[in-house]
Scaffold this motif. Structure first.
Motif, PDB file in Angstrom:
ATOM      1  N   LEU A  22       0.848  -1.174   0.000  1.00  0.00           N
ATOM      2  CA  LEU A  22       0.000   0.000   0.000  1.00  0.00           C
ATOM      3  C   LEU A  22       0.892   1.234   0.000  1.00  0.00           C
ATOM      4  O   LEU A  22       1.793   1.359   0.825  1.00  0.00           O
ATOM      5  N   ARG A  23       0.632   2.142  -0.924  1.00  0.00           N
ATOM      6  CA  ARG A  23       1.368   3.414  -0.955  1.00  0.00           C
ATOM      7  C   ARG A  23       0.537   4.453  -0.222  1.00  0.00           C
ATOM      8  O   ARG A  23      -0.587   4.753  -0.604  1.00  0.00           O
ATOM      9  N   ALA A  24       1.120   4.979   0.855  1.00  0.00           N
ATOM     10  CA  ALA A  24       0.383   5.869   1.751  1.00  0.00           C
ATOM     11  C   ALA A  24       0.939   7.288   1.689  1.00  0.00           C
ATOM     12  O   ALA A  24       2.103   7.513   1.347  1.00  0.00           O
ATOM     13  N   ASP A  25       0.107   8.230   2.045  1.00  0.00           N
ATOM     14  CA  ASP A  25       0.512   9.627   2.183  1.00  0.00           C
ATOM     15  C   ASP A  25       0.073  10.104   3.560  1.00  0.00           C
ATOM     16  O   ASP A  25      -1.099  10.399   3.785  1.00  0.00           O
ATOM     17  N   ALA A  26       1.033  10.132   4.479  1.00  0.00           N
ATOM     18  CA  ALA A  26       0.707  10.458   5.866  1.00  0.00           C
ATOM     19  C   ALA A  26       0.779  11.946   6.157  1.00  0.00           C
ATOM     20  O   ALA A  26       0.482  12.374   7.280  1.00  0.00           O
ATOM     21  N   ASN A  27       1.214  12.754   5.185  1.00  0.00           N
ATOM     22  CA  ASN A  27       1.303  14.210   5.378  1.00  0.00           C
ATOM     23  C   ASN A  27       2.072  14.591   6.638  1.00  0.00           C
ATOM     24  O   ASN A  27       1.684  15.510   7.363  1.00  0.00           O
ATOM     25  N   GLY A  28       3.143  13.848   6.900  1.00  0.00           N
ATOM     26  CA  GLY A  28       4.009  14.182   8.025  1.00  0.00           C
ATOM     27  C   GLY A  28       3.509  13.747   9.375  1.00  0.00           C
ATOM     28  O   GLY A  28       4.130  14.061  10.395  1.00  0.00           O
ATOM     29  N   ASP A  29       2.381  13.030   9.433  1.00  0.00           N
ATOM     30  CA  ASP A  29       1.835  12.595  10.728  1.00  0.00           C
ATOM     31  C   ASP A  29       1.479  11.104  10.646  1.00  0.00           C
ATOM     32  O   ASP A  29       0.304  10.741  10.554  1.00  0.00           O
ATOM     33  N   PRO A  30       2.494  10.225  10.697  1.00  0.00           N
ATOM     34  CA  PRO A  30       2.227   8.784  10.563  1.00  0.00           C
ATOM     35  C   PRO A  30       1.295   8.233  11.638  1.00  0.00           C
ATOM     36  O   PRO A  30       0.480   7.357  11.363  1.00  0.00           O
TER      37      PRO A  30
END
Length: 334
Positions: A22-30
């Motif tokens: 899965l490719r995720a985008d956490a926007n700096g807040d995992p």
């Protein structure tokens, strides 16, 4: 009525020879991302047995612990076979194992009476070469192994023999959390482990366990053990020869046998490892990756590597062997 599966909702990539990704985008807040996607992530692991999450950008142990805590109930490790660094409660380094020696496929703590149902891995520093954490589907491995071998292991189980020393593997204190003899003996009795103190004060233990169990949630039959990994014939030949010279045939730090005490031949170990290899999925780590592994359904290993490698590990969601339909009775230690 929607028929969407967690996989489609998360856009999980399925490719032959690769773990589901899965490719995720956490926007700096995992941590926040993990909390928001917890149920879907866990459903995907239940569906596929493992999931590699790429793009979280995990940077340090504190951030990793926050993600781990949001995804599962963490456990303390007991009966470790190699030392680990403990970052915080339930968060550890990967096992201290020579970089030039692979760690063969296994199910974490499958020789204990209470083991993790879920393994969590996070890569902070990816090695320059190798070092993947490969995975293999346990029901598939069980189907491929010869039926005669499976029947034998179902009938007698497998035996783990450990000789604790201060030089190789986990010490008594590292494995049991104490070096107090009475406390160690009490733990062994409570966990169906036969123990024997050697004349020099060293500890030898034996524990018999089922090699095949049923998944506690799905009922799937799984090849669930560390028979090949902790066997003498998986050790590098030169290392094995050295250890035998130093400690003797019966003094190896760990070894496995059939549950009735019969030795397991090199041919059997080779066969098991070949079946694992033929059914292995692998993907090289990238810094910031997270991987979730169903510990009963999916075996994992660690490949040789070069360069620095920092992978943090957590064991979670305790499962009791008694809830997995063991094929042999666990008998109390003396």
């Amino acid at each position: 009525m929607s028929s969407s599966s967690p996989t489609s909702l998360l856009n999980v990539e399925l490719k032959p020879g690769k773990p589901p990704m899965l490719r995720a985008d956490a926007n700096g807040d995992p941590g926040r991302w993990a909390a928001e996607h917890r149920d879907a992530l866990r459903a995907a692991v239940a569906e596929h047995g493992a999931l590699l999450v790429r793009g979280l950008g995990l940077r340090d142990a504190a951030e990793t612990e926050a993600v781990f805590q949001r995804l599962a109930g963490l456990m303390d490790e007991k009966e470790a076979f190699t030392p680990r660094r403990r970052y915080s409660p339930g968060v550890y380094s990967s096992s201290k194992w020579p970089p030039n020696q692979p760690m063969c496929m296994h199910h974490e703590l499958s020789y204990t009476l209470e083991f993790p149902g879920l393994m969590l891995f996070a890569c902070l520093i990816a090695p320059t070469d190798g070092g993947a954490t490969p995975v293999a589907d346990a029901p598939t491995v069980l189907r491929v192994l010869p039926s005669e071998l499976i029947k034998r292991f179902e009938g007698v189980g497998w035996l783990l023999v450990r000789n604790y020393n201060s030089e190789i593997g986990a010490s008594v204190a590292e494995a049991f959390g104490t070096d107090d003899r009475l406390a160690v003996e009490s733990y062994c009795r409570a966990n169906a482990i036969d123990f024997e103190w050697q004349p020099d004060g060293a500890l030898r233990t034996r524990q018999r366990r089922s090699a095949v169990v049923r998944h506690p949630l799905t009922g799937q039959r799984c090849w669930f053990n560390q028979i090949a990994f902790l066997n003498e014939w998986t050790i590098d030949p030169e290392v094995r020869e050295y250890l035998v010279d130093i400690y003797g045939e019966d003094g190896l730090p760990f070894n496995t046998r059939f549950g009735n005490g019969d030795p397991i031949g090199a041919d059997v170990v080779q066969l098991i490892n070949e079946v694992y290899e033929a059914n292995t999925a692998r993907e090289r780590w990238q810094a910031g990756d997270l991987m979730l592994v169903d510990n009963v359904r999916t075996a994992h290993g660690r490949e040789r590597f070069e360069g620095p490698r920092e992978v943090l590990v957590a064991m979670a969601d305790a499962v009791h062997l008694a809830d997995c339909s063991p094929t042999i009775e666990v008998t109390a230690s003396r």
